[in-house]
Design a protein around this motif. Sequence first.
Motif, PDB file in Angstrom:
ATOM      1  N   THR A   1       0.845  -1.185   0.000  1.00 49.91           N
ATOM      2  CA  THR A   1       0.000   0.000   0.000  1.00 49.91           C
ATOM      3  C   THR A   1       0.884   1.240   0.000  1.00 49.91           C
ATOM      4  O   THR A   1       2.086   1.173   0.285  1.00 49.91           O
ATOM      5  CB  THR A   1      -0.915   0.049   1.227  1.00 49.91           C
ATOM      6  OG1 THR A   1      -0.115   0.277   2.402  1.00 49.91           O
ATOM      7  CG2 THR A   1      -1.707  -1.243   1.381  1.00 49.91           C
ATOM      8  N   PHE A   2       0.279   2.381  -0.287  1.00 51.37           N
ATOM      9  CA  PHE A   2       1.032   3.632  -0.298  1.00 51.37           C
ATOM     10  C   PHE A   2       1.606   3.936   1.086  1.00 51.37           C
ATOM     11  O   PHE A   2       2.769   4.329   1.212  1.00 51.37           O
ATOM     12  CB  PHE A   2       0.129   4.780  -0.760  1.00 51.37           C
ATOM     13  CG  PHE A   2       0.840   6.103  -0.855  1.00 51.37           C
ATOM     14  CD1 PHE A   2       1.564   6.432  -1.986  1.00 51.37           C
ATOM     15  CD2 PHE A   2       0.794   7.010   0.195  1.00 51.37           C
ATOM     16  CE1 PHE A   2       2.235   7.646  -2.080  1.00 51.37           C
ATOM     17  CE2 PHE A   2       1.457   8.230   0.117  1.00 51.37           C
ATOM     18  CZ  PHE A   2       2.180   8.547  -1.022  1.00 51.37           C
ATOM     19  N   ASP A   3       0.808   3.757   2.118  1.00 54.56           N
ATOM     20  CA  ASP A   3       1.281   4.036   3.472  1.00 54.56           C
ATOM     21  C   ASP A   3       2.430   3.112   3.857  1.00 54.56           C
ATOM     22  O   ASP A   3       3.393   3.540   4.522  1.00 54.56           O
ATOM     23  CB  ASP A   3       0.136   3.908   4.480  1.00 54.56           C
ATOM     24  CG  ASP A   3      -0.875   5.043   4.352  1.00 54.56           C
ATOM     25  OD1 ASP A   3      -0.524   6.105   3.797  1.00 54.56           O
ATOM     26  OD2 ASP A   3      -2.033   4.863   4.791  1.00 54.56           O
ATOM     27  N   GLU A   4       2.349   1.848   3.465  1.00 52.59           N
ATOM     28  CA  GLU A   4       3.449   0.915   3.731  1.00 52.59           C
ATOM     29  C   GLU A   4       4.711   1.337   2.986  1.00 52.59           C
ATOM     30  O   GLU A   4       5.824   1.204   3.506  1.00 52.59           O
ATOM     31  CB  GLU A   4       3.050  -0.501   3.316  1.00 52.59           C
ATOM     32  CG  GLU A   4       2.004  -1.145   4.217  1.00 52.59           C
ATOM     33  CD  GLU A   4       1.562  -2.501   3.711  1.00 52.59           C
ATOM     34  OE1 GLU A   4       0.711  -3.133   4.364  1.00 52.59           O
ATOM     35  OE2 GLU A   4       2.069  -2.940   2.654  1.00 52.59           O
ATOM     36  N   PHE A   5       4.521   1.858   1.780  1.00 54.14           N
ATOM     37  CA  PHE A   5       5.666   2.315   1.000  1.00 54.14           C
ATOM     38  C   PHE A   5       6.353   3.497   1.676  1.00 54.14           C
ATOM     39  O   PHE A   5       7.576   3.552   1.773  1.00 54.14           O
ATOM     40  CB  PHE A   5       5.217   2.695  -0.411  1.00 54.14           C
ATOM     41  CG  PHE A   5       6.337   3.121  -1.315  1.00 54.14           C
ATOM     42  CD1 PHE A   5       7.134   2.185  -1.947  1.00 54.14           C
ATOM     43  CD2 PHE A   5       6.608   4.469  -1.526  1.00 54.14           C
ATOM     44  CE1 PHE A   5       8.180   2.571  -2.781  1.00 54.14           C
ATOM     45  CE2 PHE A   5       7.641   4.867  -2.350  1.00 54.14           C
ATOM     46  CZ  PHE A   5       8.433   3.918  -2.978  1.00 54.14           C
ATOM     47  N   VAL A   6       5.558   4.466   2.140  1.00 48.71           N
ATOM     48  CA  VAL A   6       6.120   5.630   2.828  1.00 48.71           C
ATOM     49  C   VAL A   6       6.877   5.181   4.081  1.00 48.71           C
ATOM     50  O   VAL A   6       8.000   5.647   4.337  1.00 48.71           O
ATOM     51  CB  VAL A   6       5.011   6.635   3.198  1.00 48.71           C
ATOM     52  CG1 VAL A   6       5.564   7.734   4.106  1.00 48.71           C
ATOM     53  CG2 VAL A   6       4.408   7.249   1.938  1.00 48.71           C
ATOM     54  N   ALA A   7       6.280   4.262   4.842  1.00 46.79           N
ATOM     55  CA  ALA A   7       6.939   3.771   6.054  1.00 46.79           C
ATOM     56  C   ALA A   7       8.238   3.051   5.713  1.00 46.79           C
ATOM     57  O   ALA A   7       9.251   3.178   6.429  1.00 46.79           O
ATOM     58  CB  ALA A   7       5.991   2.843   6.820  1.00 46.79           C
ATOM     59  N   ALA A   8       8.232   2.284   4.613  1.00 44.59           N
ATOM     60  CA  ALA A   8       9.442   1.577   4.189  1.00 44.59           C
ATOM     61  C   ALA A   8      10.535   2.569   3.814  1.00 44.59           C
ATOM     62  O   ALA A   8      11.706   2.405   4.182  1.00 44.59           O
ATOM     63  CB  ALA A   8       9.120   0.664   3.009  1.00 44.59           C
TER      64      ALA A   8
ATOM     65  N   ALA B   1      18.257   4.220   7.833  1.00 48.17           N
ATOM     66  CA  ALA B   1      19.379   3.282   7.841  1.00 48.17           C
ATOM     67  C   ALA B   1      20.544   3.774   6.986  1.00 48.17           C
ATOM     68  O   ALA B   1      21.572   3.092   6.882  1.00 48.17           O
ATOM     69  CB  ALA B   1      18.912   1.919   7.348  1.00 48.17           C
ATOM     70  N   GLY B   2      20.393   4.944   6.356  1.00 51.45           N
ATOM     71  CA  GLY B   2      21.486   5.527   5.591  1.00 51.45           C
ATOM     72  C   GLY B   2      21.441   5.268   4.104  1.00 51.45           C
ATOM     73  O   GLY B   2      22.377   5.622   3.381  1.00 51.45           O
ATOM     74  N   TYR B   3      20.362   4.650   3.608  1.00 52.07           N
ATOM     75  CA  TYR B   3      20.222   4.390   2.170  1.00 52.07           C
ATOM     76  C   TYR B   3      19.341   5.463   1.528  1.00 52.07           C
ATOM     77  O   TYR B   3      18.538   6.125   2.196  1.00 52.07           O
ATOM     78  CB  TYR B   3      19.581   3.025   1.920  1.00 52.07           C
ATOM     79  CG  TYR B   3      20.423   1.842   2.323  1.00 52.07           C
ATOM     80  CD1 TYR B   3      21.462   1.395   1.517  1.00 52.07           C
ATOM     81  CD2 TYR B   3      20.150   1.146   3.513  1.00 52.07           C
ATOM     82  CE1 TYR B   3      22.218   0.290   1.872  1.00 52.07           C
ATOM     83  CE2 TYR B   3      20.903   0.044   3.875  1.00 52.07           C
ATOM     84  CZ  TYR B   3      21.934  -0.378   3.048  1.00 52.07           C
ATOM     85  OH  TYR B   3      22.692  -1.472   3.415  1.00 52.07           O
ATOM     86  N   GLN B   4      19.471   5.611   0.211  1.00 55.41           N
ATOM     87  CA  GLN B   4      18.580   6.494  -0.544  1.00 55.41           C
ATOM     88  C   GLN B   4      17.323   5.704  -0.905  1.00 55.41           C
ATOM     89  O   GLN B   4      17.407   4.688  -1.607  1.00 55.41           O
ATOM     90  CB  GLN B   4      19.264   7.001  -1.816  1.00 55.41           C
ATOM     91  CG  GLN B   4      18.397   7.945  -2.644  1.00 55.41           C
ATOM     92  CD  GLN B   4      19.112   8.461  -3.878  1.00 55.41           C
ATOM     93  OE1 GLN B   4      20.330   8.575  -3.906  1.00 55.41           O
ATOM     94  NE2 GLN B   4      18.352   8.791  -4.915  1.00 55.41           N
ATOM     95  N   PRO B   5      16.155   6.146  -0.434  1.00 51.76           N
ATOM     96  CA  PRO B   5      14.942   5.361  -0.669  1.00 51.76           C
ATOM     97  C   PRO B   5      14.531   5.263  -2.135  1.00 51.76           C
ATOM     98  O   PRO B   5      14.240   4.182  -2.635  1.00 51.76           O
ATOM     99  CB  PRO B   5      13.880   6.095   0.152  1.00 51.76           C
ATOM    100  CG  PRO B   5      14.621   6.924   1.119  1.00 51.76           C
ATOM    101  CD  PRO B   5      15.903   7.306   0.431  1.00 51.76           C
TER     102      PRO B   5
END
Length: 429
Positions: free
Chosen positions: A167-174, A181-185
């Motif tokens: 879902t969109f909300d899960e994507f934003v949370a991910a 954690a220092g990565y580019q989403p």
Amino acid sequence: MKKKKVLSILMAACMITALTVGCGGKEEQQSGEDSASGGGTVSIMGWYDEDDMQGVIDAVNEQLGGDYTLEYTYVSLSDYNNVLGTQLASGEGPDIIMDGAQFPARVKAGNLEDITDKDYVEEFSEEGLALSKQDGKVYGIPTYGWFSGIWYNKDILNDCGVEVPHTFDEFVAACEKIQAAGYQPMGFGLADGDTGWASLSGYLENSFYHNNDENPDGTEFDAQFASGEKTLDGNYNEAVTKWYTLIEKGFINAEMLGISNQDALNSFKAGDVAFFNGGPWQYNEIKESGLNFGLMPQLSDTGEEVYTGGGPSANVGINVNAANKEGAEKAMEAFASIEVQQEFVNANPGSPSYRSGVESELPEEYADIADTVNSGRMAVNWDRWSVNMPAETMNNEAISQLQGLVSGDLTVDEFVQALDAKADSSRYE
């Protein structure tokens, strides 16, 4: 979209011929074999590199059996619409017209023969004929289907303890967890790419057009918008505002306005980015990089009956002013054959076909998007708009105005209103 460095259709000829006599125009045809008695060349023009589609070339010529020779002229994508439009306006142009989202404009202009009664038309699904059908009549057939999605780096997700979002909300949370954690989403090349618009339109397909209790048959809205009965302002705003969260949180940011799409893709291949909007036309390049990756559909609010961007790719039809009308009809039969349609799919790993009898096997990396693709839930708003406005014009406007949204120079309401203004000045009638 953008995206498609996918297909070529037949044999190379020269650009000079295309610009002077329309590649296979009347003057050239009369100096060759007499098309009235059968034989001769059949011309087609396109923006795909023929080297990528030798299998299609061979399959078409085998179907033609030596009775006709199909000649292909390459024109760069940036010049294609101007070159083809100029030729057609002068009553010339190739015997077979090939176009993508602009195909409905060619139909509207009266450039294409009605092929409704041809037996081969019945072999294609209604979804495949979406761009070539007007007022109940069919003017062309699709070559293959395209779809887009979101590539993701499995190693980054595993390292951050993130499941593939649904879902969109899960994507934003991910993305928040990945960023912490220092990565580019997310990776976007907004200097020359349309991936930002692809991301937004993919979300709109789910949140506005489908899976929306307040707008259960949203695709009818586009027919009203295309005719000028409805505006995007007052309808799109809420969904665009929700998607704008990705900009507010910095996952899509102004720095990306100076990055090319290829550079953004290179960063993803190098393992520096978690999510990258794209599609099958990039599969081989990513696979060769050795990345551990997957492909997921575009984002939705519910995670159910998810749609992803996609639709018919290039369509082909017969020019009403074809110099070799008989040969063009035979070439269309070849394009519609299982053998040629299968070669289009083979040349584009995972791409679907709208022709019955053609098999498409999805690579293992497509597991998360397989149900969406196999169920045919692939669509984009601009295909529906194209019945009464030039899709390319609207896409270019959306891409341009989205840059203002990312830079902070435009509000969501101003972005939506800008698209309405462009539509008002672009409708055919």
